[in-house]
Design a protein around this motif. Structure first.
Motif, short mmCIF file in Angstrom:
data_model
loop_
_atom_site.label_atom_id
_atom_site.label_comp_id
_atom_site.label_asym_id
_atom_site.label_seq_id
_atom_site.Cartn_x
_atom_site.Cartn_y
_atom_site.Cartn_z
N ALA A 820 -20.30 -28.58 -9.33
CA ALA A 820 -20.81 -28.69 -7.93
C ALA A 820 -19.74 -28.49 -7.00
O ALA A 820 -20.10 -27.75 -6.01
CB ALA A 820 -21.39 -30.20 -7.83
N ASP A 823 -19.67 -24.87 -5.43
CA ASP A 823 -20.78 -24.25 -4.50
C ASP A 823 -20.15 -24.54 -3.01
O ASP A 823 -20.45 -23.93 -2.20
CB ASP A 823 -21.76 -25.41 -4.39
CG ASP A 823 -22.51 -25.27 -5.95
OD1 ASP A 823 -22.48 -24.31 -6.42
OD2 ASP A 823 -23.05 -26.21 -6.36
N GLN A 831 -26.03 -21.39 -4.83
CA GLN A 831 -26.15 -22.95 -4.89
C GLN A 831 -26.71 -23.33 -6.28
O GLN A 831 -27.24 -22.83 -6.91
CB GLN A 831 -27.21 -23.32 -3.92
CG GLN A 831 -27.62 -24.76 -3.73
CD GLN A 831 -26.43 -25.30 -3.04
OE1 GLN A 831 -25.73 -24.78 -2.29
NE2 GLN A 831 -26.10 -26.78 -3.05
N ALA A 832 -26.04 -24.42 -6.63
CA ALA A 832 -26.34 -24.99 -8.12
C ALA A 832 -27.63 -25.83 -8.13
O ALA A 832 -27.84 -26.53 -7.04
CB ALA A 832 -25.28 -25.57 -8.63
N GLY A 838 -26.29 -22.10 -11.98
CA GLY A 838 -26.22 -21.38 -10.76
C GLY A 838 -27.65 -20.77 -10.30
O GLY A 838 -28.74 -20.53 -11.31
N SER A 842 -28.42 -15.56 -7.74
CA SER A 842 -27.42 -15.71 -6.96
C SER A 842 -26.28 -14.73 -7.40
O SER A 842 -26.22 -14.10 -8.39
CB SER A 842 -26.49 -17.11 -7.21
OG SER A 842 -26.08 -17.11 -8.70
N GLU A 844 -23.11 -14.82 -7.82
CA GLU A 844 -21.75 -15.23 -8.00
C GLU A 844 -20.75 -14.30 -9.09
O GLU A 844 -21.33 -13.76 -9.74
CB GLU A 844 -22.06 -16.90 -8.75
CG GLU A 844 -22.74 -16.81 -10.11
CD GLU A 844 -23.08 -18.10 -10.60
OE1 GLU A 844 -22.97 -18.96 -9.85
OE2 GLU A 844 -23.33 -18.15 -11.65
N ARG A 852 -19.91 -22.07 -15.62
CA ARG A 852 -21.03 -23.02 -15.38
C ARG A 852 -21.92 -23.14 -16.79
O ARG A 852 -22.27 -24.08 -17.12
CB ARG A 852 -22.01 -22.27 -14.34
CG ARG A 852 -21.33 -22.67 -12.95
CD ARG A 852 -22.70 -22.04 -11.85
NE ARG A 852 -22.13 -21.90 -10.68
CZ ARG A 852 -22.20 -22.83 -9.70
NH1 ARG A 852 -22.55 -24.10 -9.93
NH2 ARG A 852 -21.83 -22.62 -8.51
#
Length: 962
Positions: A820, A823, A831-832, A838, A842, A844, A852
């Motif tokens: 977390a 984030d 945002q998780a 994820g 997203s 990322e 993750r």
């Protein structure tokens, strides 16, 4: 703590390395076990403790644990005793061997233990082979040669069985016997097949290699003797229990002419004498150490640590040698008093008399070995013509000759011509210009190497400048002023004056000098700029010099070389390469080995192809005078490493270390570091470890902690590759302690994580979890959240595999928090969701997606171990797609196979079948994941009532029926 907890602790203790740490943990457990009522635990702990004491350097304590276990075994037999019978009978051998090493224990007690051992072996139907061996050992200890020979014969002719020593230890004792009676060829022949096989005993191969030191040396197998010493000592040096064998290595160093290495071994292990595992081991080490100390100058000192009431002190070696000889002699007399013979005193007298004998055996892995002469396609420079000074030459002729020799880098000619001038005309009434010229050439006689010589050269140029101004000759004055200015720029205090002089000189000679003087002035100006680090200005001056330097090939060569140096510093790679090639061509025609070596070196550094660099270095070596071979060897070794020719690089770098040491230059520790890396790359790990250890010591001594720590990191990896994980872990622990500053947090975390990985691979999972947790904390403090998440994931898995499920379950929350935390950072991705995934779509980074996903997989495995199957399935949902989106296809397949297992455990075989068939179709046939998927698919088909389909899957994938 429950009994189950105590058994888990005992299991962990059994996996610990032998030594004080294991013994301390064991004794703490014994106190807890004795306070409870679990007799089985108390018995098992003492069984493990007996071995721990023997190999941990405290064999006297093993007498107590063995006697306790044997008494329990005889007095009140329990069902669990049966599983320990073999170990208990095996321990009789430990007892007999150890009892001989304590002079306070009467021989009658040793014989009584031997008789009890024989009785029990007979009654249980075992061979007496091990009994005969230990009766031989007793007879040999006493010096009873005929009795020893008879027991040796019985030992060798009695069949082996499960209680016989291993395939390495039995031959080790045989080799020692053959060496003792002078049958060295037989000893070597006996050992060869043993060393060619697989030795897995705790004591091997170091024990048999130590036994072979004398046979190898006596039969002229000096390379084998050297290698045996290196390999065996490296394995022995960290184990107090092997102090006696270490004494054999000290003696080997002494008799092979390696007094310095013998002294090093004595210093390293001297404090072990204060806690020797047995009096016999202390006796032999003291004797071998005394003999070694007698071979070095008596005024040298050895640092001895404090012990008891004795303070720490630097003790003269002559004093220490006498003291240790007294210790050894006194102990030998105690053994002889018990034994009723003089045999031990005779043995120790021979130890004390050890001295260099026979050919020298070079032991260092970091110093010179034969290096083949390089072959080069280029033509070697012509041999310089002999210096010739005409007998009838006048003063100006001699000065002109000296000037010409100086221009052509012939210092021998310069000195000879000036000597002739001084002998013939020093007292003559000569013109002022002649005397000024002589003063100018005085600077050329100075080597300009150290600070004192630079100062002398500066003063000589000042005197010459004043003389030329007095003549007056403005042009010659400006030439000398330029030289003086360049020299002044090598000093901070004279830099301003020096730059002003060289600039003025270049400006004046540009107007009033000839072509050569103009080019040389620009070259001197460039050198002044180089000394002050003004690289761009230096290049401008050299470019001006190059346009006119062709009037003199020697000047042109020097300018070209200076230009390569400046372009290299400016990181203008293409121009550097072209300039180096030009310089190489120019100086090749001059016939000067030093200039050609410099040009070839520059070219080797400039090219991208390491093979081309090696060729350039070969040409340099063919012409380089002794004083410039060191940088050539270093550059050639580095090029060979870059060309994946590490085995050849070793020879060059070892030669470089030797040259550095012989010339008294700084930097040999750094070169040893490079050599150790070359050994590692060549797969010669034992030598890599030895040289890296030398490098660490040297770098520590030089105060280069950053470099020493980097070398420790290399050494830790070498130890790990050698399987010496405890040595690797000790180094990593030291590194973590050294890297305790806030700027070093990422490196400290990396070291801790590496230690956790080593422990995890060694199935020491509980301790691994602690290292991963410490690494995660350091990553968090350093602001590295992705690395923190990875370390937390690894901590979770280590706890899981350690069997501490409650701790693993508690760690899930910590892993989720680390996920977390990503984030909250701009580089942490989208945002998780509530499970740490994820969010779909997203943006990322791939590394975040990967960590993750793998963290969620690890959490799911712990949840599955708790039978929380629905929660586990929730965690893995969608993970394969996320992993495939970043091309982590192998990990995606692993998660899908695990998901199939979860579905089966959740009694959903139809869902499992659909998933596993899909997964199996995308996996390489015969791979481990394919086999796992096929096994699970067959189970799913069985659960669905389709045994024929299940059998077909098993047959296709070579899986046996349950």
């Amino acid at each position: 703590m429950t009994d189950d907890d105590l058994w888990r602790v005992l299991y962990d203790i059994d996996k610990m390395p032998y030594g004080p740490g294991q013994i301390a943990a064991l004794e703490q457990l014994l106190r807890r076990a004795d306070a409870g009522d679990d007799r089985h635990l108390a018995f098992a702990a003492r069984i493990i403790g007996t071995t721990a004491y023997v190999y941990g350097g405290e064999p006297a304590k093993s007498f107590v644990t063995f006697s306790w276990c044997l008494g329990e075994y005889d007095r009140d037999p329990q069902p669990y005793h049966e599983r320990y019978t073999h170990q208990l009978f095996w321990f009789f051998k430990y007892m007999v061997t150890a009892m001989l090493k304590f002079p306070e224990l009467p021989l009658d007690r040793t014989y009584a233990v031997l008789d009890d051992m024989e009785r029990r072996y007979r009654e249980s139907g075992h061979s007496l082979q091990a009994v005969h061996k230990h009766r031989y050992l007793v007879a040999a200890h006493l010096g009873a040669e005929e009795e020893a020979a008879e027991w040796y014969r019985r030992w060798l002719t009695t069949p082996r069985d499960a209680l016989s020593d291993c395939a390495g230890c039995d031959p080790t004792t045989q080799v020692a016997h053959l060496a003792r009676v002078g049958r060295h060829e037989e000893a070597v022949a006996l050992a060869e097949p043993v060393l060619a096989g697989r030795l897995s005993c705790t004591e091997q191969p170091q024990a048999i290699l130590t036994a072979l030191l004398t046979p190898y040396r006596e039969t002229g197998r000096l390379d084998a003797a050297r290698d045996a010493h290196r390999e065996a000592y490296r394995r022995l040096r960290g184990r107090l229990s092997d102090l006696w064998d270490i004494a054999d290595h000290v003696e080997f160093c002494t008799v092979t002419g390696n007094e310095t290495r013998a002294l090093e071994l004595v210093e390293r292990h001297l404090d072990w004498l204060d806690r020797a595992p047995t009096p016999a081991a202390g006796m032999h080490f003291a004797a071998a150490a005394a003999a070694a100390l007698r071979q070095v100058p008596g005024e040298l000192t050895v640092h001895r640590r404090a012990a008891g009431e004795r303070p720490a002190a630097d003790v003269p070696v002559a004093t220490l040698a006498g003291e240790l000889a007294g210790v050894a002699t006194t102990l030998a007399e105690r053994f002889d008093a018990r034994n009723g013979t003089r045999h031990q005193s005779e043995l120790i007298a021979r130890r004390l008399a050890a001295a260099p004998a026979g050919p020298h055996v070079p032991l260092s892995a970091s110093l010179r070995r034969p290096v083949p002469a390089p072959r080069t396609g280029g033509s070697a420079p012509a041999t310089p013509t002999p210096v010739s000074v005409p007998a009838q030459a006048g003063p100006d002729e001699l000065l002109a000759l000296a000037d010409d020799y100086w221009r052509r880098h012939r210092r021998d000619g310069l000195v000879a011509a000036l000597r002739a001038y001084d002998e013939r005309y020093a007292d003559a009434d000569l013109p002022p210009a002649t005397r000024a010229w002589r003063l100018e050439l005085r600077a050329g006689e100075l080597n300009e190497g150290g600070d004192d010589e630079i100062t002398a050269a500066i003063e000589a140029n000042r005197a010459a400048l004043a003389a030329w101004r007095a003549v007056p000759d403005p042009v010659r004055a400006q030439v000398v002023a330029g030289r003086l200015g360049a020299l002044l720029c090598t000093t901070d205090e004279g830099a301003a004056e020096g730059l002003a002089l060289t600039r003025e000189s270049a400006e004046q000679l540009a107007v009033h000098g000839d072509q050569r003087e103009r080019a040389a002035a620009q070259d001197r100006l460039a050198l002044a700029y180089v000394h002050r680090g003004q690289w761009a200005e230096a290049l401008d001056a050299l470019d001006r010099a190059a346009t006119e330097a062709d009037v003199d090939p020697w000047l042109a060569g020097r300018v070209a070389l200076h230009r390569t140096h400046v372009l290299e510093q400016l990181a203008r790679a293409d121009e550097f390469r072209a300039a180096a090639a030009q310089a190489r061509e120019l100086v090749r025609k001059l016939g000067d080995g030093e200039l050609l070596a410099a040009a070839c070196l520059a070219y080797a550094r400039s090219v991208d192809d390491p093979a081309e660099a090696v060729t350039a270095c070969d040409e340099a070596l063919a012409s380089a005078p002794p004083g410039v071979r060191l940088p050539v060897r270093v550059t050639r070794g580095r090029a060979l490493l870059a060309a994946d020719r590490a085995g050849e690089a070793v020879d060059d770098l070892a030669e470089a270390v030797t040259l550095c040491v012989e010339q008294g230059l700084p930097g040999d520790a750094l070169l040893r570091w490079e050599l150790a890396d070359a050994y590692r790359a060549a797969g010669r790990l034992g030598e890599a470890a030895e040289v890296a250890e030398e490098a660490v010591l040297g770098l520590d001594r030089d105060g280069a902690q950053a470099e020493a720590d980097r070398c420790r990191h290399l050494l830790a990896g070498i130890y790990q590759a050698l399987g010496e994980i405890d040595a690797a872990l000790a180094l990593l622990a030291q590194l973590a302690e050294n890297l305790d500053g806030p700027d070093n947090l990422p490196h400290r975390a990396q070291v801790l994580e590496e230690a956790g990985g080593i422990l995890y691979d060694a199935d020491r999972d509980a301790v691994a979890a602690q290292r991963f947790a410490a690494a995660a904390s350091a990553y968090r403090l350093a602001g590295h959240p992705v690395d923190e998440l990875r370390a937390r994931r690894r901590e979770l898995l280590a706890l899981h595999w350690s069997g501490d499920l409650p701790a693993a379950a508690a760690a899930i929350e910590v892993v989720d928090a680390a996920a977390a935390a990503l984030d909250a950072r701009p580089d942490g991705g989208g945002q998780a969701d509530r499970d740490g995934h994820g969010a779909a779509g997203s943006d990322e980074p791939p590394v975040v997606t990967y960590e993750r996903a793998m963290a969620a997989d690890a959490v799911a495995r712990v949840l599955a171990a708790e039978d929380r199957l629905t929660a586990a399935l929730d965690r893995v949902a969608g993970l394969p797609d996320r992993l495939r989106s970043i091309e982590a296809f192998g990990e995606a397949a692993q998660v899908e196979v695990f998901t199939g297992e979860l579905l089966l455990r959740d009694e959903r075989p139809a869902d499992a079948e659909r998933l596993l068939r899909q997964v199996l179709g995308g996996l390489p046939a015969g791979s481990r994941p394919a086999t796992q998927a096929a096994w699970l698919l067959a189970r799913a088909l069985d659960d669905l009532g389709r045994p024929a389909d299940a059998a077909k899957i098993r047959a296709e994938h070579g899986i046996e029926e349950n």
